[in-house]
Design a protein around this motif. Structure first.
Motif, short mmCIF file in Angstrom:
data_model
loop_
_atom_site.label_atom_id
_atom_site.label_comp_id
_atom_site.label_asym_id
_atom_site.label_seq_id
_atom_site.Cartn_x
_atom_site.Cartn_y
_atom_site.Cartn_z
N MET A 1 5.88 -17.52 2.97
CA MET A 1 6.87 -17.20 2.07
C MET A 1 7.88 -15.59 1.72
N ASN B 1 8.53 -13.47 0.77
CA ASN B 1 8.41 -11.83 0.54
C ASN B 1 7.90 -11.23 0.97
N ALA C 1 9.66 -9.01 3.71
CA ALA C 1 9.71 -8.11 2.75
C ALA C 1 8.88 -6.64 2.14
N ASN C 2 7.61 -7.35 2.26
CA ASN C 2 6.60 -6.87 2.30
C ASN C 2 5.95 -6.06 2.72
N ASN C 3 6.16 -6.52 4.91
CA ASN C 3 5.80 -5.83 6.10
C ASN C 3 6.73 -5.39 5.72
N MET D 1 8.29 -3.35 4.10
CA MET D 1 8.28 -2.08 3.03
C MET D 1 7.10 -1.39 3.24
N MET D 2 5.72 -1.96 3.75
CA MET D 2 5.05 -1.80 4.18
C MET D 2 4.99 -0.08 5.78
N LEU E 1 6.96 3.09 4.23
CA LEU E 1 5.79 3.57 4.09
C LEU E 1 5.08 4.03 4.79
N SER E 2 4.37 3.46 5.70
CA SER E 2 4.08 4.32 6.46
C SER E 2 3.88 5.09 7.13
N PHE F 1 6.50 6.72 6.10
CA PHE F 1 6.24 8.22 4.97
C PHE F 1 5.24 8.92 5.20
N ALA F 2 4.11 7.73 5.54
CA ALA F 2 3.30 8.83 5.33
C ALA F 2 2.68 9.59 6.46
N MET G 1 4.79 12.68 5.83
CA MET G 1 4.06 14.04 5.27
C MET G 1 2.94 14.38 6.58
N PHE G 2 2.03 13.51 6.88
CA PHE G 2 1.10 13.91 7.49
C PHE G 2 1.33 15.79 8.68
N PHE H 1 4.66 17.22 7.95
CA PHE H 1 5.36 17.86 7.64
C PHE H 1 4.23 19.21 6.84
N PHE I 1 -0.84 -7.45 -0.90
CA PHE I 1 -1.58 -6.91 1.05
C PHE I 1 -3.12 -7.22 0.65
N ILE J 1 -3.88 6.41 0.22
CA ILE J 1 -2.53 5.84 0.95
C ILE J 1 -2.59 4.62 1.22
N ILE K 1 0.43 1.83 -0.66
CA ILE K 1 0.93 1.44 -0.27
C ILE K 1 0.84 0.21 -1.05
N THR L 1 4.39 -2.29 -3.31
CA THR L 1 5.18 -2.32 -2.57
C THR L 1 4.79 -3.86 -4.00
N ASN M 1 8.06 -5.48 -4.58
CA ASN M 1 8.69 -7.33 -4.21
C ASN M 1 8.13 -7.62 -4.93
N VAL N 1 1.24 8.91 -1.89
CA VAL N 1 1.56 8.78 0.09
C VAL N 1 2.18 9.86 0.11
N ALA N 2 3.13 10.80 -0.24
CA ALA N 2 3.29 11.80 -0.25
C ALA N 2 2.76 13.25 0.02
N PRO O 1 -1.36 13.03 2.81
CA PRO O 1 -1.79 13.62 4.62
C PRO O 1 -1.35 14.72 4.39
N VAL O 2 -0.64 15.07 3.50
CA VAL O 2 -0.51 16.77 3.69
C VAL O 2 -1.89 16.91 3.79
#
Lengths: 185, 65, 534
Positions: A1, A3, A6-8, A10-11, A14-15, A17-18, A21-22, A24, C117, C179, C183, C187, C191, C217-218, C221-222
């Protein structure tokens, strides 16, 4: 597929990013300390505003003259500084040097006097070697402080004050040094 | 999905869009006619957010003076 | 939304699919499910179970507070109840409930076959029961549950018993679950939309979840970081929050509320989304100011990061900071106010009918606004110094959490139950459930405003005699509210087992894809081929 990639992607983003933030969250620790330091907000012990003495009368100068004598004692006694200009209300510290020229330990007591005499009540001594008896071993030298404030109510015509100390021997006093003795030098 | 009829939004239009979003008021017509890239909105929104903070901070300074 | 054609009764390709083909059976169906509908169902049942657990804890609290003096529980147990009531309701009941809605509805509303997913979806659900087990099991740890309050403030949390470690671990697990769920949702929304389903054509519920998921998500984790620091302070000799080691307990509060304020919106925004679906459906009008709603929601989310310290005015901060947070908090009430006006304007001159979902949505609108206003009162620093940690605060956030989030969840459940089960709920019982909930909710929490104004502190098992009457009223209300929810359980079970057959589109004003393109009940596999959207 189509998608799926693109899905992976994006995952993954985002991971990351998360996870960022941990990180941060932990970054907030030094960040917080820095902000407190820069802005000074966390100094709960120190006062936020420096304490200013508002009682100093800066418009007025008074000459202080310091004099020292020893009566019936083989002591050399003199002020470190002979004269000084001070504002009324200002905290002043001056020092006197005293040396026992004799060959035995002696106890002395300093008695202050003022010139003119009616200036006396306006010289507020906070700390003085004259508050207690002083023991000097033979040949010993001491430097002794006096802290005082000139009262704001000092009469306007008093522009010069002489502060004079005279040491007298204290007969029969204990010759043992006490803990409360002044600074030895 | 890009609609060829839509015009690309100018910087000023994006700024206006973000500011009206902060207030919560926006005409539907605006979005129907304009093509706006998400990164444009995000960048301008972050700048606008920061200037909101700075504006409030300066008001505080003014008040405490 | 209005771009979606209404071919409810012709031309869906899914119709040919039997509901029951490819459907695994037995325990395996649930344990190994990758189906968004099954996972959504599990989320909803899980959150109802946790709602009951948290509710029992609330009733323990209210029983003890029925009269002044210590009658029923020990103070330590009381503190543990306030702590776990809060944690379980926030992380175990309300958040999973809305994730359940998201799982059920997002793929159907954007014309996707499933979440992006599906296996991760299964994992994010099955992380929840262990976390719940830890939270409930913490009560039986040596020394009992940690009586530190749901905010887990240091230094209390760094000194609490072993229950605290279970709690911290539970929060880590819940955070990971949230989280991963977020995600998945982001997605899916970005998508997996059917061709023609532009972002600005998505139903409002999808938009609110997109924004909420980004918030999650932001900030989750904090929170994980904050509790990790607590954990290392407890066991590994760090001094993040220990003043004796150069740390600062107030730092915990800053990190916590950096998470905590956006968390308020994480709970509220999906509720906005549900209400934004229900009100137009029963007003038979499109949502007023759809675009402005989207943008207002996004700006609420961004600005929610800039006001965290209004939760800690009394923790000691300079007057400059107090003024900043006060002004900023008052200003961000504006976009929220705009949303309320949008809902009211949607109802304006609509052909309103008052079925149960609409009743709950209007109840939400009315009581959430009240909770918003008490929030404004609390945002004023000098007032907050008086009201901080009193029952006024308790009343405020229960108006937002219960009358806001929970009422909107009820509205959503009644609204979509026909689509989920293929059967109608009992309208009469639904209305009774609404009126019981509304009356008992206000009986419980409205009087708490007065208690707070009179100075009764929160999180205490005993209180001064002058608070006795209002506390007694509040406890009666709480029991009424709690037992009303058993009626809700009965209604749902009755719907599933013996409800009347529901039409594909029981609400004539509902116009999103799940109503217009799918039969009731929604088939196990929907939109395997993406629908055609004009």
């Amino acid at each position: 597929m189509i998608n799926k990639r693109a899905n992976n992607r994006m995952m993954t983003r985002l991971s990351i990013f998360a996870a960022g933030m941990f990180g941060f969250g932990f970054l907030l620790v030094p960040f917080y300390e820095k902000i407190c330091e820069v802005t000074g907000v966390n100094n709960l012990i120190k006062p936020a505003v420096a304490v200013v003495n508002t009682q100093v009368d800066v418009s007025r100068w008074v000459s202080m003259e310091f004099d020292a004598n020893a009566h019936g004692l083989n002591w050399e006694f003199k002020p470190v500084q002979r004269t000084m200009k001070v504002h009324p209300g200002e905290m002043v510290q001056v020092e006197y040097d005293v040396t026992n020229k004799g060959d035995r330990a002696t106890v002395g007591q300093a008695i202050p006097s003022y010139g003119p005499n009616h200036a006396g009540p306006f010289v507020r001594k906070l700390e003085c070697f004259c508050f207690k008896q002083q023991l000097l071993q033979a040949g010993e030298t001491k430097r002794m402080p006096v802290q005082f404030v000139l009262d704001g109510g000092l009469p306007a015509d008093l522009n010069t004050i002489t502060l004079s100390y005279t040491f007298f021997e204290v007969q029969g006093a204990s010759l043992k040094p006490t803990k409360a003795d002044g600074v030895n030098s | 999905m890009i609609d060829p009829i839509k015009q690309k939004a100018s910087l000023l239009q994006v700024v206006r869009m973000v500011l009206s979003a902060f207030l919560g008021i926006r005409k539907r017509a605006d979005h129907d006619q304009l093509e706006v890239a998400p990164w444009q909105v995000i960048v301008i929104a972050i700048i606008a957010g920061l200037s909101f903070v700075l504006a409030v901070v300066s008001i505080v300074r003014l008040v405490l003076r | 939304m209005e771009a979606v054609n209404t071919h409810a009764d012709h031309g869906h390709h899914d119709r040919g699919h039997d509901d029951h083909d490819h459907k695994p059976t037995g325990l395996k169906r649930w344990l190994m499910s990758t189906n968004h509908k099954d996972i959504g169902t599990m989320y909803l049942w899980f959150s109802f179970f946790m709602f009951i657990v948290g509710g029992i804890m609330a009733l323990v609290i209210r029983s003890e507070l029925f009269q002044p003096g210590l009658q029923i529980v020990k103070p330590e147990f009381f503190n543990s109840m306030t702590t776990y009531h809060g944690l379980i309701m926030v992380f175990g009941a309300i958040m999973p409930a809305f994730v359940g809605f998201a799982n059920w509805l997002i793929p159907m509303q954007i014309g996707a076959a499933d979440m992006a997913f599906p296996r991760m979806n299964n994992l994010s659900f099955w992380l929840l029961p262990p976390a719940a087990f830890l939270l409930i099991g913490a009560q039986f740890a040596p020394g009992g549950g940690a009586g530190v309050g749901w905010t887990l403030y240091a230094p209390l949390s760094t000194q609490a018993g072993p229950a605290m470690d279970l709690t911290i671990f539970a929060i880590h697990i819940l955070g990971m679950s949230s989280i991963m769920g977020s995600i998945n949702i982001i997605t899916t929304l970005l998508n997996m939309r059917a061709p023609g389903m532009a972002l600005m054509k998505m139903p409002m519920f999808c938009w609110t979840w997109l924004i909420t998921a980004y918030l999650l998500v932001a900030v989750m984790p904090v929170l994980a970081g904050a509790v990790t620091m607590t954990l290392t302070d407890r066991h590994f000799g760090t001094h993040f929050f220990n003043a004796a080691g150069g740390g600062d307990p107030v730092l915990y509060q800053h990190i916590f509320w950096f998470f905590g304020h956006p968390e308020v919106y994480i709970i509220a925004i999906p509720a906005f989304g549900v209400v934004s679906q229900v009100i137009p459906a029963f007003s038979r009008k499109p949502l007023f100011g759809y675009a402005s709603m989207v943008y207002a929601t996004a700006s609420i989310a961004i600005l929610s990061f800039m006001v965290w310290a209004h939760h800690m005015y009394t923790a000691g901060m300079p007057v400059q900071a107090q003024l900043y947070f006060m002004y900023a908090t008052v200003l961000i009430a504006v976009p929220t106010g705009v949303k309320v006006f949008n809902w009211v304007a949607t109802m304006w001159r609509g052909s309103l009918t008052f079925e149960t979902p609409m009743l709950f949505a209007i109840g939400f609108l009315f009581l959430f606004t009240l909770g918003g206003f008490t929030g404004l009162v609390l945002s004023i620093t000098p007032v907050d110094v008086q009201l901080h940690d009193t029952y006024y605060v308790v009343a405020h956030f229960h108006y937002v959490m219960v009358a806001g989030a929970l009422f909107s969840a009820f509205a959503g459940i009644y609204f979509w139950l026909p689509k989920w089960t293929g059967r109608m709920y009992d309208e009469k019982l639904g209305r009774i459930h609404f009126w019981l909930s509304l009356v008992f909710f206000n009986l419980t929490f409205f009087v708490q405003h007065f208690l707070g104004l009179a100075g009764m502190p929160r999180r205490i098992p005993d209180y001064a005699l002058q608070f006795a009457e209002f506390n007694a009223i509040s406890s009666v209300g709480a029991f009424g509210f709690g037992f009303s929810q058993l009626l809700f359980l009965y209604i749902v079970i009755k719907t599933i087992t013996s409800g009347e057959k529901a039409p594909d589109r029981p609400w004539e004003g509902a116009d999103s894809l799940e109503w217009t393109h799918l039969p009731s009940p929604a088939p196990f596999h929907s939109f395997v081929e993406p629908p055609v959207i004009k």
